[in-house]
Design a protein around this motif. Sequence first.
Motif, short mmCIF file in Angstrom:
data_model
loop_
_atom_site.label_atom_id
_atom_site.label_comp_id
_atom_site.label_asym_id
_atom_site.label_seq_id
_atom_site.Cartn_x
_atom_site.Cartn_y
_atom_site.Cartn_z
N GLY A 7 0.80 -1.21 0.00
CA GLY A 7 0.00 0.00 0.00
C GLY A 7 0.84 1.27 0.00
O GLY A 7 0.60 2.17 -0.81
N PRO A 8 1.83 1.39 0.90
CA PRO A 8 2.68 2.58 0.88
C PRO A 8 3.40 2.77 -0.46
O PRO A 8 3.55 3.90 -0.94
N MET A 9 3.86 1.67 -1.06
CA MET A 9 4.52 1.78 -2.35
C MET A 9 3.53 2.23 -3.43
O MET A 9 3.88 3.00 -4.32
N HIS A 10 2.30 1.76 -3.30
CA HIS A 10 1.24 2.18 -4.22
C HIS A 10 1.07 3.70 -4.16
O HIS A 10 1.02 4.38 -5.19
N GLN A 11 1.00 4.24 -2.95
CA GLN A 11 0.83 5.69 -2.80
C GLN A 11 2.04 6.44 -3.35
O GLN A 11 1.90 7.49 -3.98
N ARG A 12 3.24 5.90 -3.15
CA ARG A 12 4.44 6.55 -3.62
C ARG A 12 4.48 6.59 -5.15
O ARG A 12 4.79 7.61 -5.76
N VAL A 13 4.14 5.46 -5.78
CA VAL A 13 4.16 5.42 -7.24
C VAL A 13 3.07 6.32 -7.83
O VAL A 13 3.27 6.98 -8.85
N ARG A 14 1.92 6.37 -7.18
CA ARG A 14 0.88 7.30 -7.65
C ARG A 14 1.36 8.74 -7.54
O ARG A 14 1.11 9.56 -8.42
N HIS A 15 2.09 9.05 -6.47
CA HIS A 15 2.66 10.39 -6.32
C HIS A 15 3.64 10.70 -7.44
O HIS A 15 3.73 11.84 -7.90
N LEU A 16 4.34 9.67 -7.90
CA LEU A 16 5.30 9.87 -8.99
C LEU A 16 4.64 9.98 -10.35
O LEU A 16 5.31 10.22 -11.34
N GLY A 17 3.34 9.73 -10.39
CA GLY A 17 2.61 9.93 -11.64
C GLY A 17 1.87 8.72 -12.19
O GLY A 17 1.41 8.77 -13.33
#
Length: 205
Positions: free
Chosen positions: A195-205
């Motif tokens: 989940g945290p990685m999901h949020q990080r990748v969404r933040h990256l675009g």
Amino acid sequence: GLHGHCTAASHLAPDAMRIAFFVQTFPSISETFILSQVTGLLDRGHEVVVYSEKRPKATLTHAVIEAYGLRDRTRYLDVTTEDGPSAADLLTGARLAVRAPRALSALRRRTAASFGGQLRLLRLLGRLGVDEGFDVLHAHFGDVALRSRFARFRWPVPFVASFYGYDCSAFPALRGDDVYDPLFAAADGVTVLSGPMHQRVRHLG
């Protein structure tokens, strides 16, 4: 198990896929999860070819590597351009013009620049081969996916990028949060581990 896996495309079941893996180094015992994905797909009757950016620093011996003939399934993308254009490059260009004109059109200066220039991109496309076809391209680690998206010029099939950790933290911290914009424009799917990685990748675009 280690038996009954497919060794040639002609033996594929009707619902089996041909899958191209893109990785940084293969085989790599430190990344056993990639080995497990390759062998798991082979066990299920799919065909897998691994395109590796680098060769292992030492010759690895491992029962799984030998049992599945993984060295024969691996192609290396470690091209250099110091020697300048050659007759082999002209032959690659001619083959692409006949069999993969879409790939040849990618050699425009602006497109090729992001892959290290026209000669390097031509040689990378040449390493892919001109006759093999795949149903899906799967790149492991975001930075590898960013560099290997050129394969879409050769095979316009679904392209999947899988993130595993440093590629969505340390790598963009060095290169900027917009580093993956070209990848996300090219990818048909992106996978992450948490989940945290999901949020990080969404933040990256």
